[in-house]
Enzyme design. Structure first.
Site: not given
Length: 175
Positions: A67, A70-72, A77
């Site tokens: 994650f 892609c976040h962010f 985070v």
């Protein structure tokens, strides 16, 4: 025969995700990447804040977790919803562990507060759920309060996490 140990390692959690821990058609954890913890360190039927059950689990955090990419972008985070989902996963696991039948689904929660973030520099996330109530009928319903800590600081608090186990009604999708 259900597996009633007081702790579970990663391979055990994967077995649960494959439907091998509590029997076919019963509570399962999601498989990676949605499995949000690496081990269950403690599970009891009578412990916790309310004396009705307790589950504690851990996630080893590293910058390569899926994650963060892609976040962010350039501001990594862990999505808060993944920490919340981990707590729902733990309530569902508890219901299977105490003998509930049928697949599990998250049903909601009463309140959720975030006061911090899980960033790539965090070493360990600890999740804790304290069971408040288990209703055993055609629908098994678990209600719990939970928290998430990042490197020993509690940063998420959830009240009245609700998970139900349902008798199988949907037909499997043909592949």
């Amino acid at each position: 025969m259900r597996d009633r140990r007081s702790s579970y390692e990663y391979e055990d959690l994967l077995a649960c995700g494959r439907g091998e821990l509590f029997g076919a058609g019963n509570a399962q954890l999601p498989l990676p990447p949605m499995l949000m913890f690496d081990r269950i360190t403690t599970i009891t039927e009578d412990g916790g804040e309310f004396g009705k059950g307790h589950v504690r689990a851990e996630l080893d955090v590293n910058p390569d977790l899926w994650f963060f990419a892609c976040h962010f972008k350039n501001d990594p985070v862990m999505p808060g919803c993944l920490g919340l989902d981990a707590m729902w996963q733990m309530v569902g696991f508890f219901l299977g562990w105490v003998g509930g039948e049928g697949p599990g689904r998250a049903l909601g929660l009463g309140e959720l507060k975030f006061t911090g973030q899980v960033l790539p520099n965090i070493s360990k996330v600890v999740y804790n759920v304290d069971i408040k109530r288990v209703m055993r009928s055609k629908l098994w319903l678990g209600i719990a309060d939970g928290w998430l800590s990042a490197d020993d600081e509690i940063i998420y608090r959830a009240k009245d996490l609700k998970v139900g186990l349902f008798k199988q009604t949907a037909q499997p999708v043909a592949g």
